[in-house]
Motif scaffolding. Structure first.
Motif, PDB file in Angstrom:
ATOM      1  N   GLY A  40     -10.985 -14.412   2.069  1.00  0.00           N
ATOM      2  CA  GLY A  40     -11.736 -15.602   1.740  1.00  0.00           C
ATOM      3  C   GLY A  40     -11.384 -16.870   2.487  1.00  0.00           C
ATOM      4  O   GLY A  40     -12.247 -17.707   2.621  1.00  0.00           O
ATOM      5  N   PHE A  41     -10.238 -16.972   2.757  1.00  0.00           N
ATOM      6  CA  PHE A  41      -9.858 -18.331   3.334  1.00  0.00           C
ATOM      7  C   PHE A  41      -9.006 -18.077   4.788  1.00  0.00           C
ATOM      8  O   PHE A  41      -8.843 -19.012   5.540  1.00  0.00           O
ATOM      9  CB  PHE A  41      -8.898 -19.040   2.486  1.00  0.00           C
ATOM     10  N   GLY A  42      -9.018 -17.077   5.410  1.00  0.00           N
ATOM     11  CA  GLY A  42      -8.554 -16.893   6.803  1.00  0.00           C
ATOM     12  C   GLY A  42      -7.165 -17.178   6.906  1.00  0.00           C
ATOM     13  O   GLY A  42      -6.615 -17.367   7.966  1.00  0.00           O
ATOM     14  N   THR A  43      -6.159 -17.233   5.866  1.00  0.00           N
ATOM     15  CA  THR A  43      -5.144 -17.423   6.031  1.00  0.00           C
ATOM     16  C   THR A  43      -4.275 -16.189   5.505  1.00  0.00           C
ATOM     17  O   THR A  43      -4.626 -15.323   4.690  1.00  0.00           O
ATOM     18  CB  THR A  43      -4.629 -18.641   5.511  1.00  0.00           C
ATOM     19  N   GLY A  44      -3.020 -16.293   5.677  1.00  0.00           N
ATOM     20  CA  GLY A  44      -1.897 -15.391   4.941  1.00  0.00           C
ATOM     21  C   GLY A  44      -0.487 -15.796   5.055  1.00  0.00           C
ATOM     22  O   GLY A  44      -0.119 -16.800   5.479  1.00  0.00           O
ATOM     23  N   PHE A  45       0.359 -15.171   4.318  1.00  0.00           N
ATOM     24  CA  PHE A  45       1.681 -15.652   4.162  1.00  0.00           C
ATOM     25  C   PHE A  45       2.431 -14.407   4.130  1.00  0.00           C
ATOM     26  O   PHE A  45       2.474 -13.622   3.504  1.00  0.00           O
ATOM     27  CB  PHE A  45       2.042 -16.549   2.639  1.00  0.00           C
ATOM     28  N   ILE A  46       3.315 -14.350   5.166  1.00  0.00           N
ATOM     29  CA  ILE A  46       4.429 -13.309   5.408  1.00  0.00           C
ATOM     30  C   ILE A  46       5.136 -12.884   4.041  1.00  0.00           C
ATOM     31  O   ILE A  46       5.535 -12.090   3.591  1.00  0.00           O
ATOM     32  CB  ILE A  46       5.524 -13.545   6.450  1.00  0.00           C
ATOM     33  N   ARG A  47       5.780 -14.048   3.476  1.00  0.00           N
ATOM     34  CA  ARG A  47       6.419 -13.971   2.086  1.00  0.00           C
ATOM     35  C   ARG A  47       5.743 -13.196   1.123  1.00  0.00           C
ATOM     36  O   ARG A  47       6.181 -12.464   0.250  1.00  0.00           O
ATOM     37  CB  ARG A  47       6.771 -15.240   1.478  1.00  0.00           C
ATOM     38  N   LEU A  48       4.490 -13.484   1.082  1.00  0.00           N
ATOM     39  CA  LEU A  48       3.516 -12.802  -0.067  1.00  0.00           C
ATOM     40  C   LEU A  48       3.274 -11.228   0.167  1.00  0.00           C
ATOM     41  O   LEU A  48       3.572 -10.336  -0.591  1.00  0.00           O
ATOM     42  CB  LEU A  48       2.345 -13.294  -0.200  1.00  0.00           C
ATOM     43  N   GLN A  49       3.262 -10.919   1.552  1.00  0.00           N
ATOM     44  CA  GLN A  49       2.957  -9.692   1.936  1.00  0.00           C
ATOM     45  C   GLN A  49       4.445  -8.904   1.857  1.00  0.00           C
ATOM     46  O   GLN A  49       4.337  -7.647   1.432  1.00  0.00           O
ATOM     47  CB  GLN A  49       2.846  -9.568   3.652  1.00  0.00           C
ATOM     48  N   GLU A  50       5.607  -9.370   2.009  1.00  0.00           N
ATOM     49  CA  GLU A  50       6.840  -8.693   1.767  1.00  0.00           C
ATOM     50  C   GLU A  50       7.097  -8.760   0.054  1.00  0.00           C
ATOM     51  O   GLU A  50       7.770  -7.628  -0.265  1.00  0.00           O
ATOM     52  CB  GLU A  50       7.916  -9.642   2.494  1.00  0.00           C
ATOM     53  N   LEU A  51       6.709  -9.557  -0.364  1.00  0.00           N
ATOM     54  CA  LEU A  51       6.791  -9.521  -2.237  1.00  0.00           C
ATOM     55  C   LEU A  51       5.808  -8.219  -2.561  1.00  0.00           C
ATOM     56  O   LEU A  51       6.405  -7.567  -3.341  1.00  0.00           O
ATOM     57  CB  LEU A  51       6.202 -10.623  -2.757  1.00  0.00           C
ATOM     58  N   ALA A  52       4.696  -7.929  -1.752  1.00  0.00           N
ATOM     59  CA  ALA A  52       4.081  -6.856  -2.250  1.00  0.00           C
ATOM     60  C   ALA A  52       4.772  -5.536  -1.845  1.00  0.00           C
ATOM     61  O   ALA A  52       4.818  -4.687  -2.455  1.00  0.00           O
ATOM     62  CB  ALA A  52       2.849  -6.704  -1.740  1.00  0.00           C
ATOM     63  N   GLY A  53       5.506  -5.545  -0.620  1.00  0.00           N
ATOM     64  CA  GLY A  53       6.362  -4.329  -0.188  1.00  0.00           C
ATOM     65  C   GLY A  53       7.598  -4.257  -0.989  1.00  0.00           C
ATOM     66  O   GLY A  53       7.810  -3.200  -1.390  1.00  0.00           O
ATOM     67  N   TYR A  54       8.157  -5.128  -1.579  1.00  0.00           N
ATOM     68  CA  TYR A  54       9.339  -5.235  -2.235  1.00  0.00           C
ATOM     69  C   TYR A  54       8.900  -4.785  -3.821  1.00  0.00           C
ATOM     70  O   TYR A  54       9.654  -3.655  -4.225  1.00  0.00           O
ATOM     71  CB  TYR A  54       9.813  -6.593  -2.659  1.00  0.00           C
ATOM     72  N   ALA A  55       7.796  -5.378  -4.380  1.00  0.00           N
ATOM     73  CA  ALA A  55       7.221  -4.600  -5.433  1.00  0.00           C
ATOM     74  C   ALA A  55       6.958  -3.116  -5.674  1.00  0.00           C
ATOM     75  O   ALA A  55       7.299  -2.349  -6.376  1.00  0.00           O
ATOM     76  CB  ALA A  55       6.152  -5.493  -6.034  1.00  0.00           C
ATOM     77  N   PHE A  56       6.350  -2.728  -4.394  1.00  0.00           N
ATOM     78  CA  PHE A  56       6.090  -1.367  -4.244  1.00  0.00           C
ATOM     79  C   PHE A  56       7.101  -0.408  -4.042  1.00  0.00           C
ATOM     80  O   PHE A  56       7.388   0.626  -4.829  1.00  0.00           O
ATOM     81  CB  PHE A  56       5.009  -1.031  -2.699  1.00  0.00           C
ATOM     82  N   ALA A  57       8.311  -0.804  -3.386  1.00  0.00           N
ATOM     83  CA  ALA A  57       9.396  -0.230  -3.166  1.00  0.00           C
ATOM     84  C   ALA A  57      10.163   0.038  -4.608  1.00  0.00           C
ATOM     85  O   ALA A  57      10.570   0.949  -5.127  1.00  0.00           O
ATOM     86  CB  ALA A  57      10.637  -0.975  -2.279  1.00  0.00           C
ATOM     87  N   VAL A  58      10.188  -1.080  -5.587  1.00  0.00           N
ATOM     88  CA  VAL A  58      10.832  -0.842  -6.916  1.00  0.00           C
ATOM     89  C   VAL A  58       9.971  -0.238  -7.511  1.00  0.00           C
ATOM     90  O   VAL A  58      10.442   0.515  -8.536  1.00  0.00           O
ATOM     91  CB  VAL A  58      11.030  -2.410  -7.378  1.00  0.00           C
ATOM     92  N   LEU A  59       8.727  -0.252  -7.663  1.00  0.00           N
ATOM     93  CA  LEU A  59       7.981   0.556  -8.651  1.00  0.00           C
ATOM     94  C   LEU A  59       8.211   2.105  -8.215  1.00  0.00           C
ATOM     95  O   LEU A  59       8.279   2.846  -9.099  1.00  0.00           O
ATOM     96  CB  LEU A  59       6.320   0.309  -8.377  1.00  0.00           C
ATOM     97  N   LEU A  60       8.115   2.412  -6.953  1.00  0.00           N
ATOM     98  CA  LEU A  60       8.137   3.816  -6.561  1.00  0.00           C
ATOM     99  C   LEU A  60       9.468   4.358  -6.894  1.00  0.00           C
ATOM    100  O   LEU A  60       9.757   5.278  -7.717  1.00  0.00           O
ATOM    101  CB  LEU A  60       8.175   3.866  -4.892  1.00  0.00           C
ATOM    102  N   ILE A  61      10.769   3.664  -6.703  1.00  0.00           N
ATOM    103  CA  ILE A  61      12.020   4.330  -7.000  1.00  0.00           C
ATOM    104  C   ILE A  61      12.079   4.122  -8.652  1.00  0.00           C
ATOM    105  O   ILE A  61      12.718   5.446  -8.954  1.00  0.00           O
ATOM    106  CB  ILE A  61      13.056   3.494  -6.247  1.00  0.00           C
TER     107      ILE A  61
END
Length: 172
Positions: A40-61
């Protein structure tokens, strides 16, 4: 004593379930934000992407002990149709004691030095500008392993109804 252990395991299951719900909510919100920001805005944040990865790891385990508490774990069902419910209940109990507890105990024991080092250096992201607190996410593995052991013990102690060995319906 048995009822106290089952009650404690019930509380631990509620904790693990709450962690799963929180991690899933964070994961959905983070992925939604990533998609909207990127497309939508053509931007992104590494911290937000890592937050998704961290949340997925915690959910999975943390889903492992939650699944075990609800008798939703995967079994090899090659011979079970020909075997009686009583045999299957005992086979589950033997498998929990001989395999689940030692394997997840080994996970806790073998991972402990890595976790201690991660906490000692307050390990953060490997990405420049990434999200800190990786040491907290790494703590999820031994905690979930300990919760899985507790749920395995509860499964052994929990009384079962006839015909409920593999239906997910346990009588308390």
């Amino acid at each position: 004593m048995r009822q106290r252990i089952l009650f404690l395991c019930s509380i631990l299951d509620r904790f693990a379930s709450a962690v799963c719900v929180l991690a899933a909510s964070i994961l959905v919100a983070a992925v939604l934000a990533i998609v909207v920001l990127r497309y939508g805005f053509g931007t992104g944040f590494i911290r937000l992407q890592e937050l998704a990865g961290y949340a997925f790891a915690v959910l999975l385990i943390f889903a492992i002990p939650v699944c075990l508490a609800r008798d939703g774990h995967v079994r090899v069902e090659i011979l079970s149709e020909a075997l009686g419910d009583r045999y299957l209940a005992w086979a589950d109990r033997v498998a929990l004691v001989l395999f689940l507890v030692p394997v997840f105990g080994l996970v806790v024991w073998a991972y402990w030095p890595e976790l201690a080092y991660s906490w000692s250096i307050r390990e953060g992201s490997v990405e420049t500008g990434g999200l800190g607190g990786l040491f907290i996410v790494k703590t999820a593995l031994p905690v979930a392993a300990a919760l899985t052991i507790a749920q395995g013990i509860a499964a052994v102690l929990r009384p079962r109804r006839a015909g409920a060995a593999h239906s997910g319906q346990d009588a308390l």
